[in-house]
Design a protein around this motif. Structure first.
Motif, mmCIF file in Angstrom:
data_model
loop_
_atom_site.group_PDB
_atom_site.id
_atom_site.type_symbol
_atom_site.label_atom_id
_atom_site.label_comp_id
_atom_site.label_asym_id
_atom_site.label_seq_id
_atom_site.Cartn_x
_atom_site.Cartn_y
_atom_site.Cartn_z
ATOM 1 N N GLU A 94 105.658 -83.236 22.902
ATOM 2 C CA GLU A 94 105.838 -84.454 22.115
ATOM 3 C C GLU A 94 104.651 -84.618 21.167
ATOM 4 O OE1 GLU A 94 107.427 -88.168 20.785
ATOM 5 O OE2 GLU A 94 108.240 -86.333 21.659
ATOM 6 N N ILE B 12 104.729 -84.636 17.026
ATOM 7 C CA ILE B 12 104.101 -85.693 16.230
ATOM 8 C C ILE B 12 103.079 -85.106 15.266
ATOM 9 C CG2 ILE B 12 102.548 -87.679 16.372
ATOM 10 C CD1 ILE B 12 103.994 -88.406 19.008
ATOM 11 N N LYS C 129 99.200 -92.905 17.904
ATOM 12 C CA LYS C 129 99.969 -93.689 16.943
ATOM 13 C C LYS C 129 101.180 -92.886 16.481
ATOM 14 C CE LYS C 129 96.154 -96.394 14.916
ATOM 15 N NZ LYS C 129 95.487 -96.763 13.630
ATOM 16 N N SER C 130 102.081 -93.556 15.781
ATOM 17 C CA SER C 130 103.264 -92.890 15.256
ATOM 18 C C SER C 130 102.868 -91.995 14.081
ATOM 19 C CB SER C 130 104.281 -93.928 14.773
ATOM 20 O OG SER C 130 103.800 -94.586 13.609
ATOM 21 N N PRO C 131 103.707 -90.994 13.754
ATOM 22 C CA PRO C 131 103.413 -90.153 12.582
ATOM 23 C C PRO C 131 103.249 -90.969 11.301
ATOM 24 C CG PRO C 131 105.150 -89.166 13.906
ATOM 25 C CD PRO C 131 104.896 -90.519 14.480
ATOM 26 N N GLU C 132 104.034 -92.023 11.158
ATOM 27 C CA GLU C 132 103.950 -92.843 9.940
ATOM 28 C C GLU C 132 102.601 -93.547 9.865
ATOM 29 O OE1 GLU C 132 107.869 -91.695 10.850
ATOM 30 O OE2 GLU C 132 106.489 -92.883 12.116
ATOM 31 N N GLU C 133 102.155 -94.104 10.996
ATOM 32 C CA GLU C 133 100.856 -94.788 11.013
ATOM 33 C C GLU C 133 99.721 -93.812 10.749
ATOM 34 O OE1 GLU C 133 101.122 -98.427 14.126
ATOM 35 O OE2 GLU C 133 101.530 -96.434 14.976
ATOM 36 N N ARG C 134 99.800 -92.618 11.366
ATOM 37 C CA ARG C 134 98.728 -91.645 11.178
ATOM 38 C C ARG C 134 98.730 -91.084 9.750
ATOM 39 N NH1 ARG C 134 94.824 -93.077 13.869
ATOM 40 N NH2 ARG C 134 94.795 -92.671 16.097
ATOM 41 N N HIS D 53 100.234 -87.206 25.423
ATOM 42 C CA HIS D 53 101.477 -87.601 26.068
ATOM 43 C C HIS D 53 101.683 -86.776 27.338
ATOM 44 C CE1 HIS D 53 102.312 -89.205 22.002
ATOM 45 N NE2 HIS D 53 103.079 -90.063 22.641
ATOM 46 N N GLU E 29 104.743 -83.449 12.370
ATOM 47 C CA GLU E 29 105.229 -84.415 11.382
ATOM 48 C C GLU E 29 104.086 -84.937 10.509
ATOM 49 O OE1 GLU E 29 107.887 -87.536 12.454
ATOM 50 O OE2 GLU E 29 108.742 -86.401 14.134
#
Length: 379
Positions: free
Chosen positions: A166, A170, A135-140, A161, A173
């Motif tokens: 990468e 992530i 998932k994206s950093p924001e979602e996690r 990935h 972040e």
């Protein structure tokens, strides 16, 4: 106490939402597979164990290797049964749910939960939220906040990935967003590979060392499965090259492979699986071997509710298991999805601990009505 019958039921339960696991990239999981084994004794006791696949291979040797091994045996003869299953495993795909069913029956006969028969070290274990998707950093970061509010003190992220840096970016972040409010571990899923529509690039030793040193700077708890699970020398070299704890071993089989892992010094955290890698008896032996080396044993649990119940009993039986994996990645992999085959899901308490089931045997009840609805084969 004699075993008079042993049955196999294969069920395939459709999931409402596909789960995009990192270990099976590009092949979303749409079905919860359950191979339920039922052991019946002359006392009328029914013991249950379950694997996380629809095992046609196990069904194929049921009459030739499984029934003859169990019928007429006393349910206390677990060493002889486990040894027989070692031989059967040369023909079939991981038959260890059979041994779990025997222990469930034995516990019900003795009126004791399995963890007390195997050592009884503790009745509660600290759980960590183990995610399975990318998932994206924001979602996690949002997931981490949810986990914190639910009582978790640690979570595990996946690094999968093609470019592992990468993943490093992530994870960095995410770590910045959550700070020290929750600890983070990382699973690279490099211990084994599924040959599906898309295979993620393998790590070699140089890449693994670079990633490990980058993750050191971020401040994670451990790096899991950074190399192929049988690369004993590579894993040992990596462990010597980093201050990170290195974890793995979920699909290594039986005590001799773990002897090699220990002899080479491959891991700080050994993650043998009760259902996938040898049953209760061999896990108990390996946990003792790991303890003798002053290392951590904690069972791998990414299967389903029956597998988690078995892992909880192993974790509660030994003194060198400080935490346990709790497969939990909402919304697609909630604990209610994972535990569909149980009448009640195995939930974590508000303080982040999970109770080891305290009823006799595995201490959980099978949802027979649901499994019967989705049964594809009976033996």
């Amino acid at each position: 106490m004699k075993i008079v019958d042993v049955k196999l039921q294969l069920a395939e339960i459709p999931l409402e939402e596909p789960f995009h696991s990192t270990w099976n990239p590009a092949n979303p999981e749409t079905t919860l597979f359950v191979s339920l084994v039922e052991v019946i004794t002359d006392d009328g006791i029914h013991g249950y164990g379950a694997a996380c696949d629809s095992s046609q291979l196990l069904a194929g040797i049921w009459e030739s290797h499984i029934r003859p091994l169990l019928i007429g045996k006393d349910i206390s003869e677990v060493e002889a049964i486990n040894t027989g299953l070692v031989n059967a495993s040369l023909y079939a795909f991981r038959p260890w749910c059979v041994e779990v069913a025997v222990w469930d029956a034995l516990g019900k006969y003795a009126k004791l939960p399995i963890y007390k028969m195997l050592g009884g070290a503790k009745s509660r274990v600290l759980a960590y939220a183990s995610t399975g998707e990318l998932k994206s950093p924001e979602e996690r970061a949002q997931d981490a906040q949810r986990f914190i509010e639910e009582g978790f003190t640690m979570m595990k992220l996946r690094a999968h990935h093609d470019d592992p840096f990468e993943d490093v970016r992530i994870i960095s972040e995410i770590k910045k967003k959550v700070g020290d409010r929750i600890k983070i571990a990382v699973d690279a899923n490099q211990g084994w590979f599924f040959s599906g529509n898309r295979v993620v690039a393998k790590w070699d030793i140089k890449k693994a060392i670079k990633v490990a040193r980058a993750l050191e700077e971020i401040g994670i708890e451990w790096l899991e499965e950074p190399l192929y699970g049988y690369d004993f020398e590579g894993l040992a070299e990596l462990r010597k090259s980093t201050s990170l704890n290195i974890a793995g071993g979920e699909l290594n089989a039986q005590v001799h492979e773990y002897r090699e892992l220990l002899k080479h010094g491959c891991f700080d955290i050994y993650q043998m699986d009760v259902v996938l890698s040898g049953g209760f008896l061999q896990n108990r032996k390996v946990a003792a071997m790991v303890e003798a080396e002053n290392k951590i044993y904690t069972p791998h649990t990414w299967t389903h509710g029956m597998g988690l119940a078995a892992a909880l009993h192993m974790a509660g039986a030994v003194s060198n298991c400080p935490f346990i994996e709790y497969c939990y990645d909402p919304p697609h992999w909630n604990y209610t999805v994972r535990d569909l085959m149980l009448t009640e899901p195995l939930a974590v308490e508000k303080d982040g601990y999970i109770n080891v089931p305290d009823k006799p045997g595995l201490g959980v009840e099978v949802n027979h009505e649901l499994l019967d609805r989705y049964t594809v084969l009976r033996k």
